[in-house]
Design a protein around this motif. Structure first.
Motif, PDB file in Angstrom:
ATOM      1  N   ARG A   7       0.883  -1.167   0.000  1.00 33.16           N
ATOM      2  CA  ARG A   7       0.000   0.000   0.000  1.00 33.16           C
ATOM      3  C   ARG A   7       0.913   1.207   0.000  1.00 33.16           C
ATOM      4  O   ARG A   7       1.389   1.632   1.054  1.00 33.16           O
ATOM      5  N   ARG A   8       1.193   1.743  -1.177  1.00 34.57           N
ATOM      6  CA  ARG A   8       2.128   2.850  -1.290  1.00 34.57           C
ATOM      7  C   ARG A   8       1.367   4.169  -1.193  1.00 34.57           C
ATOM      8  O   ARG A   8       0.271   4.295  -1.709  1.00 34.57           O
ATOM      9  N   PRO A   9       1.976   5.176  -0.550  1.00 37.54           N
ATOM     10  CA  PRO A   9       1.341   6.494  -0.547  1.00 37.54           C
ATOM     11  C   PRO A   9       1.338   7.065  -1.950  1.00 37.54           C
ATOM     12  O   PRO A   9       2.315   6.960  -2.683  1.00 37.54           O
ATOM     13  N   GLY A  13      -2.860  14.904  -6.834  1.00 38.37           N
ATOM     14  CA  GLY A  13      -2.775  16.131  -7.599  1.00 38.37           C
ATOM     15  C   GLY A  13      -1.561  16.272  -8.499  1.00 38.37           C
ATOM     16  O   GLY A  13      -1.414  17.277  -9.169  1.00 38.37           O
ATOM     17  N   TRP A  14      -0.683  15.263  -8.508  1.00 39.67           N
ATOM     18  CA  TRP A  14       0.522  15.378  -9.341  1.00 39.67           C
ATOM     19  C   TRP A  14       0.287  14.713 -10.684  1.00 39.67           C
ATOM     20  O   TRP A  14      -0.160  13.590 -10.765  1.00 39.67           O
ATOM     21  N   ASP A  15       0.617  15.424 -11.766  1.00 42.91           N
ATOM     22  CA  ASP A  15       0.571  14.827 -13.090  1.00 42.91           C
ATOM     23  C   ASP A  15       1.970  14.887 -13.693  1.00 42.91           C
ATOM     24  O   ASP A  15       2.927  15.326 -13.057  1.00 42.91           O
ATOM     25  N   PHE A  16       2.108  14.443 -14.934  1.00 43.50           N
ATOM     26  CA  PHE A  16       3.430  14.364 -15.539  1.00 43.50           C
ATOM     27  C   PHE A  16       4.085  15.736 -15.635  1.00 43.50           C
ATOM     28  O   PHE A  16       5.270  15.899 -15.337  1.00 43.50           O
ATOM     29  N   SER A  17       3.318  16.728 -16.041  1.00 39.56           N
ATOM     30  CA  SER A  17       3.871  18.080 -16.166  1.00 39.56           C
ATOM     31  C   SER A  17       4.383  18.581 -14.825  1.00 39.56           C
ATOM     32  O   SER A  17       5.438  19.221 -14.739  1.00 39.56           O
ATOM     33  N   ALA A  18       3.620  18.296 -13.770  1.00 41.05           N
ATOM     34  CA  ALA A  18       4.044  18.732 -12.449  1.00 41.05           C
ATOM     35  C   ALA A  18       5.345  18.055 -12.029  1.00 41.05           C
ATOM     36  O   ALA A  18       6.196  18.664 -11.382  1.00 41.05           O
ATOM     37  N   LEU A  19       5.506  16.795 -12.413  1.00 38.80           N
ATOM     38  CA  LEU A  19       6.723  16.073 -12.039  1.00 38.80           C
ATOM     39  C   LEU A  19       7.955  16.675 -12.691  1.00 38.80           C
ATOM     40  O   LEU A  19       8.983  16.880 -12.038  1.00 38.80           O
ATOM     41  N   ILE A  20       7.890  16.955 -14.001  1.00 34.62           N
ATOM     42  CA  ILE A  20       9.087  17.422 -14.688  1.00 34.62           C
ATOM     43  C   ILE A  20       9.382  18.896 -14.405  1.00 34.62           C
ATOM     44  O   ILE A  20      10.482  19.363 -14.695  1.00 34.62           O
ATOM     45  N   THR A  21       8.425  19.633 -13.835  1.00 41.15           N
ATOM     46  CA  THR A  21       8.663  21.049 -13.518  1.00 41.15           C
ATOM     47  C   THR A  21       8.805  21.273 -12.029  1.00 41.15           C
ATOM     48  O   THR A  21       8.893  22.415 -11.579  1.00 41.15           O
ATOM     49  N   LEU A  22       8.852  20.199 -11.246  1.00 45.18           N
ATOM     50  CA  LEU A  22       8.934  20.326  -9.793  1.00 45.18           C
ATOM     51  C   LEU A  22      10.287  20.909  -9.400  1.00 45.18           C
ATOM     52  O   LEU A  22      11.334  20.303  -9.606  1.00 45.18           O
ATOM     53  N   THR A  23      10.280  22.117  -8.849  1.00 45.53           N
ATOM     54  CA  THR A  23      11.530  22.769  -8.427  1.00 45.53           C
ATOM     55  C   THR A  23      11.446  23.339  -7.025  1.00 45.53           C
ATOM     56  O   THR A  23      12.471  23.651  -6.432  1.00 45.53           O
ATOM     57  N   GLU A  24      10.243  23.516  -6.494  1.00 46.42           N
ATOM     58  CA  GLU A  24      10.100  24.170  -5.199  1.00 46.42           C
ATOM     59  C   GLU A  24       9.337  23.275  -4.235  1.00 46.42           C
ATOM     60  O   GLU A  24       8.775  22.250  -4.610  1.00 46.42           O
ATOM     61  N   GLY A  25       9.317  23.694  -3.004  1.00 46.60           N
ATOM     62  CA  GLY A  25       8.556  22.984  -1.991  1.00 46.60           C
ATOM     63  C   GLY A  25       9.427  22.017  -1.208  1.00 46.60           C
ATOM     64  O   GLY A  25      10.477  21.574  -1.659  1.00 46.60           O
ATOM     65  N   GLU A  26       8.970  21.695  -0.018  1.00 46.81           N
ATOM     66  CA  GLU A  26       9.681  20.769   0.864  1.00 46.81           C
ATOM     67  C   GLU A  26       8.725  19.675   1.319  1.00 46.81           C
ATOM     68  O   GLU A  26       8.258  19.681   2.465  1.00 46.81           O
ATOM     69  N   PRO A  27       8.378  18.716   0.452  1.00 44.65           N
ATOM     70  CA  PRO A  27       7.461  17.648   0.866  1.00 44.65           C
ATOM     71  C   PRO A  27       8.101  16.792   1.955  1.00 44.65           C
ATOM     72  O   PRO A  27       9.320  16.660   2.030  1.00 44.65           O
ATOM     73  N   GLU A  29       8.741  13.145   4.169  1.00 41.80           N
ATOM     74  CA  GLU A  29       9.362  11.898   3.715  1.00 41.80           C
ATOM     75  C   GLU A  29       8.393  11.021   2.935  1.00 41.80           C
ATOM     76  O   GLU A  29       8.728  10.489   1.879  1.00 41.80           O
ATOM     77  N   ALA A  30       7.167  10.872   3.464  1.00 41.94           N
ATOM     78  CA  ALA A  30       6.190  10.020   2.787  1.00 41.94           C
ATOM     79  C   ALA A  30       5.832  10.575   1.416  1.00 41.94           C
ATOM     80  O   ALA A  30       5.724   9.832   0.431  1.00 41.94           O
ATOM     81  N   ALA A  31       5.649  11.901   1.326  1.00 40.85           N
ATOM     82  CA  ALA A  31       5.297  12.517   0.041  1.00 40.85           C
ATOM     83  C   ALA A  31       6.455  12.414  -0.944  1.00 40.85           C
ATOM     84  O   ALA A  31       6.250  12.210  -2.148  1.00 40.85           O
ATOM     85  N   THR A  32       7.684  12.542  -0.445  1.00 38.36           N
ATOM     86  CA  THR A  32       8.852  12.407  -1.319  1.00 38.36           C
ATOM     87  C   THR A  32       8.949  10.995  -1.876  1.00 38.36           C
ATOM     88  O   THR A  32       9.227  10.794  -3.064  1.00 38.36           O
ATOM     89  N   LEU A  33       8.706  10.011  -1.024  1.00 38.97           N
ATOM     90  CA  LEU A  33       8.730   8.621  -1.484  1.00 38.97           C
ATOM     91  C   LEU A  33       7.651   8.387  -2.534  1.00 38.97           C
ATOM     92  O   LEU A  33       7.868   7.690  -3.529  1.00 38.97           O
ATOM     93  N   ALA A  34       6.476   8.987  -2.324  1.00 38.34           N
ATOM     94  CA  ALA A  34       5.393   8.849  -3.295  1.00 38.34           C
ATOM     95  C   ALA A  34       5.756   9.499  -4.626  1.00 38.34           C
ATOM     96  O   ALA A  34       5.434   8.976  -5.698  1.00 38.34           O
ATOM     97  N   LEU A  35       6.456  10.627  -4.578  1.00 42.32           N
ATOM     98  CA  LEU A  35       6.881  11.294  -5.808  1.00 42.32           C
ATOM     99  C   LEU A  35       7.920  10.458  -6.555  1.00 42.32           C
ATOM    100  O   LEU A  35       7.921  10.412  -7.792  1.00 42.32           O
ATOM    101  N   ALA A  39       7.402   9.210 -10.304  1.00 44.03           N
ATOM    102  CA  ALA A  39       8.388   9.471 -11.351  1.00 44.03           C
ATOM    103  C   ALA A  39       8.789   8.179 -12.048  1.00 44.03           C
ATOM    104  O   ALA A  39       8.984   8.147 -13.276  1.00 44.03           O
ATOM    105  N   SER A  40       8.898   7.088 -11.291  1.00 46.17           N
ATOM    106  CA  SER A  40       9.218   5.787 -11.893  1.00 46.17           C
ATOM    107  C   SER A  40       8.094   5.331 -12.812  1.00 46.17           C
ATOM    108  O   SER A  40       8.345   4.767 -13.889  1.00 46.17           O
ATOM    109  N   GLN A  41       6.850   5.572 -12.392  1.00 48.59           N
ATOM    110  CA  GLN A  41       5.723   5.225 -13.258  1.00 48.59           C
ATOM    111  C   GLN A  41       5.760   6.031 -14.557  1.00 48.59           C
ATOM    112  O   GLN A  41       5.527   5.494 -15.644  1.00 48.59           O
ATOM    113  N   ALA A  42       6.045   7.322 -14.440  1.00 45.56           N
ATOM    114  CA  ALA A  42       6.116   8.167 -15.632  1.00 45.56           C
ATOM    115  C   ALA A  42       7.247   7.718 -16.549  1.00 45.56           C
ATOM    116  O   ALA A  42       7.114   7.729 -17.782  1.00 45.56           O
ATOM    117  N   GLN A  43       8.362   7.292 -15.956  1.00 44.90           N
ATOM    118  CA  GLN A  43       9.483   6.796 -16.748  1.00 44.90           C
ATOM    119  C   GLN A  43       9.076   5.551 -17.536  1.00 44.90           C
ATOM    120  O   GLN A  43       9.425   5.399 -18.715  1.00 44.90           O
TER     121      GLN A  43
END
Length: 407
Positions: A7-9, A13-27, A29-35, A39-43
């Motif tokens: 059961r992964r977090p 609200g994140w889509d592909f565009s949001a992933l490749i333009t992600l430059t700000e914010g401090e998520p 640990e759980a949110a970072t792992l989910a990102l 990103a692996s799914q998008a790859q």
């Protein structure tokens, strides 16, 4: 066989565009792992697009060799890599529709897809389609190594005669090679049947640990194993150590009534023909395994060892590997660990004990993970850092017979 679920977090609200333009914010640990997971799914999804384009390019070009060479030039890769990619693209387009769809959905990655394609390359188109249909959706929840073992099982079940024929051809190719390395060292490589390789590994390990246990030995276990092999081959050392290969199989397969594959502990699925070959060796000992109405292992049907050894043998036969969801350390190389610690009232029985490799045994004791048992015997590992849980599901032990073959 082990089915791994998690059961992964998931990042809302994140889509592909949001992933490749992600430059700000401090998520956190759980949110970072989910990102990372997203990103692996998008790859994987991008890789699916690339595979479709590769197959289109190959069809438009027409000539496989020049298509490969030009692709290698454009991509700046070797011709071998370009050829492998074109073959994989063709397999996904023509032989493996379920695998192609899973890659496009991001539920499997390039390594998993490559493993499926390699495993089915030797099969007819009909059998490849059958394997492709049989491995999903379970394939998406397995590591590449777990998937490889699962594929061997499915292929041996779908194409038992072909599996036996291929095994005979492989066995005919057994050989030893010497490859020279740097700094006055060389590799000795032996290509052997799995049961012989496992018996050699166990014998070297037993000799090394007996020498180490005698005390005063400064060599590492790895050095002792290498020296034991050298001394055995050169006649400087004689060992009376008896090693065993453990095989789980269906009783009807052993009796020749069907051709379901068996399992060699430490290697994985083998053909029914190999099961019968091992089972009818003169030194083979048979032990029955009692299963419940769902097919789950309950206990061994014989008492040929003192209780401690019997319990250890049973849980290692039942679980095959360390019970951490993505660990494939063979059970015979793992500790027998109490789920509920003994000093906290945990019983020393098959319900509370299971194999855990030393690394994951220590991880469980560290408090970074908590482990509970599900209703069907599955181990549920909860990360105390992220709160995510990962399930190592115990599948029914279809085999009813355990073989111990002395070497």
């Amino acid at each position: 066989m082990i089915e791994t679920e998690s059961r992964r977090p998931s990042p809302a609200g994140w889509d592909f565009s949001a992933l490749i333009t992600l430059t700000e914010g401090e998520p956190d640990e759980a949110a970072t792992l989910a990102l990372i997971h997203r990103a692996s799914q998008a790859q994987a999804q991008l890789e699916a697009v690339r595979m479709r384009m590769l197959h289109r390019y190959s069809r438009l070009h027409g000539d496989d060799r020049t298509a490969r060479d030009e692709l290698a030039c454009v991509e700046r890769v070797s011709t071998a890599k370009a050829g492998n990619d074109l073959r994989l693209a063709a397999a996904l387009a023509t032989r493996l529709p379920q695998t192609a769809a899973a890659l496009a959905a991001g539920s499997v990655n390039y390594d998993q897809v490559s493993r499926i394609a390699r495993a089915t390359r030797v099969l007819s188109a009909e059998h490849a389609h059958a394997v492709d249909a049989a491995v999903f959706p379970l394939a998406a929840e397995k590591t590449a190594r777990q998937l490889g073992e699962f594929l061997r099982w499915i292929i041996a079940k779908i194409d038992p005669r072909g599996a036996a024929d291929r095994a005979r051809k492989r066995r005919a190719g057994r050989r030893v090679a010497v490859e020279h390395d740097q700094d006055e060292m060389s590799w000795v490589r032996a290509y052997l049947s799995s049961e012989d390789a496992l018996a050699i590994e166990e014998r070297l390990d037993l000799i090394a640990r007996s020498v180490k246990g005698a005390g005063g030995e400064v060599r590492s276990i790895g050095q002792l194993r290498a020296d034991a092999m050298r001394d055995l081959l050169l006649g400087k050392f004689s060992s009376k150590v008896v090693t065993h290969v453990y095989v789980a199989c269906n009783a009807t397969t052993l009796l020749g009534l069907d051709d379901l594959p068996g399992t060699v502990r430490g290697y994985g699925p083998i053909s029914a023909e190999k099961v019968r070959e091992l089972g009818y060796r003169l030194k083979a000992l048979w032990s029955g395994v009692l299963v419940d109405e769902k097919g789950y292992a309950q206990r061994l049907a014989t008492k040929k060892y003192r209780p401690g050894a019997l319990l250890a043998e049973f849980v290692r036969l039942r679980d095959q590997t360390c019970t951490f969801p993505v660990c494939m350390k063979p059970s015979q190389l793992s500790d027998i660990d109490h789920l509920v610690p003994f000093d906290q009232g945990g019983a020393t029985d098959h319900r509370n004990c299971g194999p855990r490799c030393r690394c994951h045994h220590l991880a469980k004791q560290s408090g970074l993970w908590t482990v509970t048992r599900g209703v069907d015997g599955e181990d549920i590992w909860l990360s105390t850092a992220t709160g995510a849980s990962y399930v190592n599901r115990a599948e029914p032990l279809i085999p009813e017979v355990a073989l111990k073959v002395a070497s």
